[in-house]
Scaffold this active site. Sequence first.
Site, short mmCIF file in Angstrom:
data_model
loop_
_atom_site.label_atom_id
_atom_site.label_comp_id
_atom_site.label_asym_id
_atom_site.label_seq_id
_atom_site.Cartn_x
_atom_site.Cartn_y
_atom_site.Cartn_z
NE ARG A 110 -2.30 -0.81 4.11
CZ ARG A 110 -3.57 -0.51 3.63
NH1 ARG A 110 -3.57 1.21 4.10
NH2 ARG A 110 -4.16 -1.29 3.34
N GLY A 120 6.99 -1.81 -4.17
CA GLY A 120 6.75 -1.40 -2.83
C GLY A 120 5.58 0.14 -3.39
CG HIS A 121 5.61 2.93 0.32
ND1 HIS A 121 5.63 2.74 1.44
CD2 HIS A 121 7.24 2.82 -0.58
CE1 HIS A 121 6.95 3.29 1.51
NE2 HIS A 121 8.02 2.44 0.75
CG ASN A 122 3.64 6.07 -2.09
OD1 ASN A 122 3.80 5.69 -1.41
ND2 ASN A 122 2.97 6.84 -2.20
CB SER A 140 7.52 7.01 -4.67
OG SER A 140 6.80 7.13 -3.67
#
Lengths: 348, 348, 348
Positions: free
Chosen positions: C225, C246-248, C266
């Site tokens: 998330r 990974g996140h974002n 990201s």
Amino acid sequence: MKIFKVPLTPEQIATQLQCKSIIKKDIKLTNVAELNEADKNSVCFFENPKFQEDLKATKAGLIFVPKDFDITLKPDTNLILIDKPYISFMMLVKTWLKLEAPVQKSEIAKTAIISDSAKIGKNVIIGHNCIVHDKTEIGNNTIIESNSVIMKNAKIGSNCHIYPNTTIYEDSILKNNIILHAGCVIGAEGFGYLFYEGIQNKIPQVGNVVIEDDVEIGANSTIDRATIGSTVIGKGTKIDNLVQVGHNCKIGKNSILCAQVGIAGSTEIGDIVYLAGQVGIADHLKIGDGVMVGAQSGVSNSIPEKAKYFGTPAIDAGLKKRILASEKYLPKIVRYYKKMFKEKKEKE
Amino acid sequence: MKIFKVPLTPEQIATQLQCKSIIKKDIKLTNVAELNEADKNSVCFFENPKFQEDLKATKAGLIFVPKDFDITLKPDTNLILIDKPYISFMMLVKTWLKLEAPVQKSEIAKTAIISDSAKIGKNVIIGHNCIVHDKTEIGNNTIIESNSVIMKNAKIGSNCHIYPNTTIYEDSILKNNIILHAGCVIGAEGFGYLFYEGIQNKIPQVGNVVIEDDVEIGANSTIDRATIGSTVIGKGTKIDNLVQVGHNCKIGKNSILCAQVGIAGSTEIGDIVYLAGQVGIADHLKIGDGVMVGAQSGVSNSIPEKAKYFGTPAIDAGLKKRILASEKYLPKIVRYYKKMFKEKKEKE
Amino acid sequence: MKIFKVPLTPEQIATQLQCKSIIKKDIKLTNVAELNEADKNSVCFFENPKFQEDLKATKAGLIFVPKDFDITLKPDTNLILIDKPYISFMMLVKTWLKLEAPVQKSEIAKTAIISDSAKIGKNVIIGHNCIVHDKTEIGNNTIIESNSVIMKNAKIGSNCHIYPNTTIYEDSILKNNIILHAGCVIGAEGFGYLFYEGIQNKIPQVGNVVIEDDVEIGANSTIDRATIGSTVIGKGTKIDNLVQVGHNCKIGKNSILCAQVGIAGSTEIGDIVYLAGQVGIADHLKIGDGVMVGAQSGVSNSIPEKAKYFGTPAIDAGLKKRILASEKYLPKIVRYYKKMFKEKKEKE
């Protein structure tokens, strides 16, 4: 420290091994431990000189040591003097574990959901909340632990141990004496798409997975079903955690796949092959018997039998090591080359 | 966008932070969001100039900005002017989450299967279909989510949060304030075999795993039990998803293991070590305190404390970067060398 | 070998494909198989000359062969002569599978635990022991297999297939026609810490995961998330086993992420990007549309669209290949350079 229910004496162990021993104190041995955590009831081993300090300080009740061990170092300790202390110690652990293993009795948890069309052998243990779907087969003495899912038409042989939270997809065939650790996924659909009309079109994956006798597969590893035909893991091969085996791979016998190895589709791996951690192998290759591949190598070509390969792309390990040893000179050489090239230009 | 149940006003936030602020409109703030998804009730932050366009367009109700922010850029927007906008914003999120956290009440799902010999603390939540085996212990305020399996003799401390579909093998010890994400496997058998008489003979794995306080472990990661003794994850260490920690490893305190890192057996990692994504570390090594290892590096030798290493095999990161910068000249140098060598031959 | 319930004849298949065919024997075709495992009721394909021996020996009842196939090689066998035998064969398998697919009827297992506040669509199948938490939504015709956990406020669209032992964290949004293989973890907390006061301080992760239509995600893969905002997997993208996102991260449309790929936080990946096995990509990068990255590459910089990259750190694949081809000369060059340098020194 592993504590055993059945204690042993130093004499019992010495007698069993039929080797040289020095028995100073008659005690009850009840556990195996590392030297630095041992108590007076511990059995330990000492082989690597690196652990000399631990040896001096240890309170262990019995220590397996090499034949040529200087016994004045532990004058008051019971000792087993033996060729290969580590291996002999581990053999003892194996035997000791058997002494305390209960006789396995069939035990099907009430919360397990088992299809009427499933064939369940004798002496089988099925844990809580397992789901055993239609037309599956589970052989004698096999243990399926809690929350595992055996999908339809999967066949599992005798003396297997399936740990919790494992998923075995439809049509998978597991033969005998197989261990699957928790979270394994056997037989998920292979990764095959054809890109046309601007999208990735799924190729149906209608094959299966066949796992031969004596295979062990680590936690959260994934073995994909074949597109057609079978993905095969050969007899006696051992696979560590988080390993990926792609669709239609054929792995030979008694090979070792260390953690996080990934093998792309349709590649064949021979017998007694050793793939170190995080090795990746491209698709449609042939890796010969007895090959060893160094950690993190990326194999992009087939490898002849008994070769040792290393690097990405993997090449002969000896050559790769010579290249790596040369690399540190490269910045100097480049500096020299640049200077010389400039000089040359000026001369011209 | 995270929506909170308890609204805050710009004044409340400014007062709490005791920092400079510009309050233009009194509104109810109800969510935190990225600038480009924010609405008039959103709190956002702006720190990286890369997001200038998002800043211009955003409808956010309150923005955390740097102290030297040009306030004419958002003349009608509530602003918090603060040293480190991102960190301060995140601290606010933490506080805000606490405001809405319900008081935890014990809740053992009827479908959970809990052994009579398990010791369950106060205020514990155990989700649906969890299996809690014999002689286990679960400390106060710990949450075990659905479909997790805690095998016999495992001990879990207080204030832990175990997400769904996790498997904790027998004898594992988890201390306090530990988070395990979904699909983790703690304590599966280490990967150890001895090859003789033509087959891979399993070395019994009778040790355990010990996880110290404040450790977080990501989804589908695997920590293997020791052969004998313990595999240890030190206090405050954070482990990302799909990481493998081999048997008998000792990881220090407050270290960071990014996703897909793999550590082979018996390796010791110090305190505040940073292992970037996909790093692999061979067995029986010692990685000193404060070491940083670059992404995908393959570590084949011990590393002294505070060193920065990179590459496969990993070497000093500065040297590796110089080598990499030189590599592009290598084809030219080889061409030159070949030509020169030929010329030399001709001359001779 | 995949056995079908509905048999087909060679004529039916030839008619359906409207292509050249040679029908020698009228038989019932009941399965698809590889050449070397085929029986007289099998449909096979032959395209790669590597399998010539298998072709000679096969007992297959019908073989898809190239248009220019020498029919004297299999004079007594039914043949389909067609442009792209493999693709056409696979299209047949797809059609054949549809013939035997049962009409899906709603079936909610009695052992599934479904919150009263969950909205369940029409024709939904929910397997044994699934946990469907509060305020979730499950669209029409979606299948959730045994032992999966859908946490609160997660939304799953229509025609999805969630395999067993999957965990979908709160707030995740899965749109339509999505396949998640066993053991996937969607929406676990991103890996974010700030090191201060001597410890790793957790950054709250209050965003979510959004998975667009037609995405397939392999076994035991993990999609984290976002910290705030959303981690997004674009329409039609296919993700293999044991992949970490990974996140974002924002992944574009119709991209391919092969097994064990890892993408740090990201990073943005474009459309129709191909990431080969075990590729790692650092955080906050931008990978353009149509990019291809070779196996095991480590990407540390953004990549412009349509570029082909390889190596760690990844660079232009053509340049990397030239460097790799030159590497084998490096030990010789170093020897020469050392000698020359010594000579020079002596002269001076």
